[in-house]
Write an enzyme that holds these catalytic residues in place. Structure first.
Site, PDB file in Angstrom:
ATOM      1  N   GLU A  60      15.537 123.837   1.783  1.00 43.70           N
ATOM      2  CA  GLU A  60      17.049 124.008   2.310  1.00 43.70           C
ATOM      3  C   GLU A  60      17.443 122.741   1.730  1.00 43.70           C
ATOM      4  OE1 GLU A  60      17.363 123.328   6.472  1.00 43.70           O
ATOM      5  OE2 GLU A  60      19.858 123.259   6.260  1.00 43.70           O
ATOM      6  N   ARG A 312       0.427 122.314   7.408  1.00 42.71           N
ATOM      7  CA  ARG A 312       1.336 121.668   6.492  1.00 42.71           C
ATOM      8  C   ARG A 312       0.234 120.299   5.837  1.00 42.71           C
ATOM      9  NH1 ARG A 312       5.877 121.151   8.434  1.00 42.71           N
ATOM     10  NH2 ARG A 312       6.512 119.308   7.491  1.00 42.71           N
ATOM     11  N   LYS A 322      12.533 114.372   7.031  1.00 45.01           N
ATOM     12  CA  LYS A 322      13.626 114.036   6.156  1.00 45.01           C
ATOM     13  C   LYS A 322      14.503 112.940   6.671  1.00 45.01           C
ATOM     14  CE  LYS A 322      14.096 118.588   3.896  1.00 45.01           C
ATOM     15  NZ  LYS A 322      14.649 119.745   3.929  1.00 45.01           N
TER      16      LYS A 322
HETATM   17  P1  ATP Z   1      13.430 120.900   7.624  1.00 45.31           P
HETATM   18  O1  ATP Z   1      13.380 120.185   9.058  1.00 45.31           O
HETATM   19  O2  ATP Z   1      14.786 120.228   6.864  1.00 45.31           O
HETATM   20  O3  ATP Z   1      13.569 122.532   7.620  1.00 45.31           O
HETATM   21  P2  ATP Z   1      11.310 120.934   6.104  1.00 45.31           P
HETATM   22  O4  ATP Z   1      10.232 119.857   5.378  1.00 45.31           O
HETATM   23  O5  ATP Z   1      10.934 122.225   6.240  1.00 45.31           O
HETATM   24  O6  ATP Z   1      12.470 120.093   6.575  1.00 45.31           O
HETATM   25  P3  ATP Z   1      12.291 122.689   3.699  1.00 45.31           P
HETATM   26  O7  ATP Z   1      13.394 122.462   2.676  1.00 45.31           O
HETATM   27  O8  ATP Z   1      12.653 123.926   4.786  1.00 45.31           O
HETATM   28  O9  ATP Z   1      11.970 121.345   4.648  1.00 45.31           O
HETATM   29  O10 ATP Z   1      11.024 122.913   3.109  1.00 45.31           O
HETATM   30  C1  ATP Z   1      10.949 123.967   2.195  1.00 45.31           C
HETATM   31  C2  ATP Z   1       9.441 124.334   2.280  1.00 45.31           C
HETATM   32  O11 ATP Z   1       8.455 123.585   2.240  1.00 45.31           O
HETATM   33  C3  ATP Z   1       9.248 125.336   3.523  1.00 45.31           C
HETATM   34  O12 ATP Z   1       8.472 126.298   3.469  1.00 45.31           O
HETATM   35  C4  ATP Z   1       8.259 124.205   4.325  1.00 45.31           C
HETATM   36  O13 ATP Z   1       7.257 125.159   5.221  1.00 45.31           O
HETATM   37  C5  ATP Z   1       7.489 123.595   3.076  1.00 45.31           C
HETATM   38  N1  ATP Z   1       7.042 122.222   3.588  1.00 45.31           N
HETATM   39  C6  ATP Z   1       7.591 121.167   4.005  1.00 45.31           C
HETATM   40  N2  ATP Z   1       6.859 120.237   4.510  1.00 45.31           N
HETATM   41  C7  ATP Z   1       5.544 120.664   4.187  1.00 45.31           C
HETATM   42  C8  ATP Z   1       4.455 119.899   4.072  1.00 45.31           C
HETATM   43  N3  ATP Z   1       4.323 118.650   4.600  1.00 45.31           N
HETATM   44  N4  ATP Z   1       3.348 120.533   3.899  1.00 45.31           N
HETATM   45  C9  ATP Z   1       3.275 121.771   3.300  1.00 45.31           C
HETATM   46  N5  ATP Z   1       4.621 122.475   3.156  1.00 45.31           N
HETATM   47  C10 ATP Z   1       5.699 122.164   3.466  1.00 45.31           C
END
Ligand code: ATP
Ligand code: MG
Length: 611
Positions: A60, A312, A322
């Site tokens: 996002e 994760r 974030k």
């Molecule tokens: P938000 O709370 O803003 O959604 P987010 O960390 O999920 O935060 P996104 O931009 O939606 O941010 O994440 C993009 C992709 O990265 C998603 O598929 C998410 O699952 C993955 N992702 C985010 N943080 C991690 C992490 N710590 N380890 C592995 N994958 C991650």
């Protein structure tokens, strides 16, 4: 525990097994793909999908990518590479209020820098490799925006309404919440739940036409308000929100919810394996329900994508929320999103970590459903494993004190005489050549390489002791000069004749210590930024703790050192091993040849001690 080298070989994991199972069974063999997703109708009569699998990385654009995203990127792009697939970069931009072009650009930059590409050879034109008629540059860009599918998503919503599978709910947000129930209590049906499809359709169209105010109504899927899975209690799929979208401007005043949009995005793009983190596990039944219904309604085609969840990546001494990272930036605790202490990809890059090191760390962290914590030290270990075989070596003095060679003129005839010295660019790679520098009567050495009164086991400079100046002569210390405060201002020594490195007499005298140095008139002053972990606690925000309480006050120390010419004259973003000190990079933005600024990436060995 495997040795790092063994662990570097890709270990299999449950996702690789799933992909292999699907490839063997031909689960996705019958898919067609017309190139541009967005309308399922484009599949009719289209050629078979040339990609054996399709994955996607769906950020996002509401912030900078961080080390956790690096895991998701390496996983998704990595699987596609390994199995002859294609990975899409898709911006999940369904939330108009928080998204910005700045983030889109930074994300594109970060994914590219990590070494991944969303361009794939144009299937219709590809031909046999080696065929001269094969157009080399024909590639398709698989960069997509969820907002490009808003029309389709809306059409799908009308189809669900038509089929009695969705309804417009005009309860207030509070009423909806209250009727949803919780883990212990089943939900209750909305009073609007049994409107006819015709009524719902009319109302949905009014929502879309802007005839209702923000929050006055939502569109909900009609599943089961008593489901033990709260995600299935008539989830909201559209809301009214007057906001300018970075891509679609003011064209829409209703926006799809993430949980509704995401499965559709996957399906339209022919994704096979939709990989996400474990918090989406409870959403999977909804993902399946929605796509199956849209297939039954003829809007999408089977075989549809499937969702798989993994744990994760959590890294010690790092936060990845974030919101909290933004707080560090907004409160100026760090210098920006790309501050070299930030766990953002932009920050890690600026610090000097390599894409190879990040990818290696992510691979070694493994992919499982179990989770846990990855040690920050594993990132530095990956960096050393990447840089040790390839980083050029150099010398620098970071806490300088002058060393004067008192018999120079007597030995060489004049103070102005210079002895040419040379050293390999890389000790194991003679093919990389040599670096040259000169030794004169005045040089800089590390302050702690001298002790007036040596502690037991100290083998470096103290009165009466001999050491080797690396790549130079053996010298014998005679004493020091001090200022009024007792601070050493110069160390005095004499050259032992005929002991120069690389000459026949070099080994005639054995010494226990070798010290690094730079010639006083053959070096450049440099700003050296000594970075360390941003937090001094392993889990700074665990259990709702105030992460700002464990900021490491020593996370940045700036010193002025003296550096060898190769460092001073290097271009920006070049990495070196500075002998005895660690791995350094010429600063991405602030370094210029002749005006050196260096960042320490990591020391040569793990030295961190928990505070
Ligand atoms: P938000 O709370 O803003 O959604 P987010 O960390 O999920 O935060 P996104 O931009 O939606 O941010 O994440 C993009 C992709 O990265 C998603 O598929 C998410 O699952 C993955 N992702 C985010 N943080 C991690 C992490 N710590 N380890 C592995 N994958 C991650
Ligand atoms: Mg997310």
């Amino acid at each position: 525990m495997n040795s790092p080298k063994e662990a570097a070989a890709p270990a299999s994991n449950f996702l690789r097994h799933i992909v292999e199972r699907d490839l063997k069974a031909g689960t996705y063999a019958a898919r067609t793909f017309a190139g541009t997703p967005g309308d399922a109708a484009h599949h009719a009569g289209a050629p078979p999908d040339p990609a054996r699998i399709r994955t996607r990385f769906p950020p996002e654009p509401n912030g900078y990518l961080h080390i956790g995203h690096a895991k998701s990127i390496t996983l998704n792009f990595g699987l596609a590479q390994e199995y002859g697939g294609i990975c899409h970069l898709r911006f999940d931009d369904t939330n108009p209020e928080k998204e910005e072009q700045e983030y889109v650009d930074a994300i594109i930059d970060a994914v590219r820098w990590l070494g991944f590409d969303w361009h794939a050879p144009e299937p219709a034109l590809a031909g046999e490799p080696g065929d001269p008629a094969r157009p080399q540059e024909a590639t398709t860009s698989h960069l997509y925006f969820a907002s490009d599918y808003f029309d389709f998503m809306y059409r799908a919503a009308e189809a669900l309404v038509d089929a009695g599978l969705a309804y417009v709910d005009e309860q207030s947000a509070d009423e909806i919440r209250a009727r949803r129930g919780d883990f212990a209590t089943p939900g209750q049906d909305s009073p609007f739940r049994d409107r006819t499809p015709a009524e719902n359709l009319a109302r949905l169209r009014q929502m879309k036409a802007g005839e209702l105010t923000d929050g006055a109504a939502v569109l909900r899927a009609r599943l089961d308000m008593t489901s033990p899975n709260i995600n299935l209690r008539d989830p909201v799929i559209y809301r009214i929100k007057r906001a300018t979208h970075h891509n679609t401007g003011d064209r829409w005043c209703i926006y799809p919810m993430y949980a509704y949009a995401h499965p559709i995005e996957d399906a339209l793009e022919n994704i096979t394996h939709s990989i996400c983190t474990l918090e989406f596990e409870d959403q999977r039944p909804w993902y399946d329900w929605l796509l199956d219904k849209l297939c039954e309604l003829g809007l999408l085609a089977q075989p549809r994508p499937h969702q798989y969840e993994f744990a994760r990546l959590n890294v010690t001494y790092v936060i990845t929320s974030k919101r909290k990272l933004k707080a560090l930036v907004d409160e100026r605790i760090v210098a920006g999103w790309d501050d070299p202490r930030m766990p953002t990809i932009a920050g890690l890059r600026r610090r000097g970590y390599t894409p190879e090191a990040l990818r290696l760390m992510c691979e070694r962290a493994g992919t499982s459903k179990a989770g846990g914590w990855t040690e920050y030290a594993s990132l530095d270990a990956a960096l050393r494993d990447d840089l040790d075989p390839k980083a050029p070596r150099a010398m620098a003095v970071l806490d300088p004190v002058e060393l004067r060679l008192t018999n120079w003129a007597a030995l060489f005839g004049s103070e102005a005489h210079r002895e040419a010295c040379h050293a390999p660019v890389h000790p194991q790679k003679p093919e990389l050549g040599e670096r040259r520098f000169s030794l004169g009567p005045r040089l800089w050495i590390e302050r702690d390489d001298f002790a007036e009164v040596p502690a037991k086991g100290f083998f470096r400079l103290f009165p009466g002791n001999r050491v080797r100046l690396k790549y130079g002569y053996v010298i014998e210390c005679s004493g020091c000069e001090k200022d009024a405060a007792g601070q050493v201002t110069a160390v005095l020594a004499s050259v032992v004749p005929d002991t120069k490195s690389g000459t026949p007499g070099a080994d005639a005298i054995k010494v226990k210590g070798t010290i690094t140095w730079v010639g006083a008139d053959d070096c450049a002053p440099a700003e050296v930024r000594l970075y360390d972990r941003l937090f001094s606690e392993a889990q700074p925000d665990a259990g709702g703790k105030d992460f700002k309480a464990s900021l490491n006050p020593g996370s940045l120390r700036i010193v002025t050192g003296y550096v060898e010419a190769v460092l001073a004259n290097a271009a920006a973003e070049q990495r070196f091993q500075i002998e005895r000190h660690g791995y350094f990079v010429t600063e991405r933005h602030d370094h210029a040849p002749g005006k050196p600024v260096l960042n320490r990436i990591a020391p040569l060995r793990e030295t961190w001690t928990p505070k």
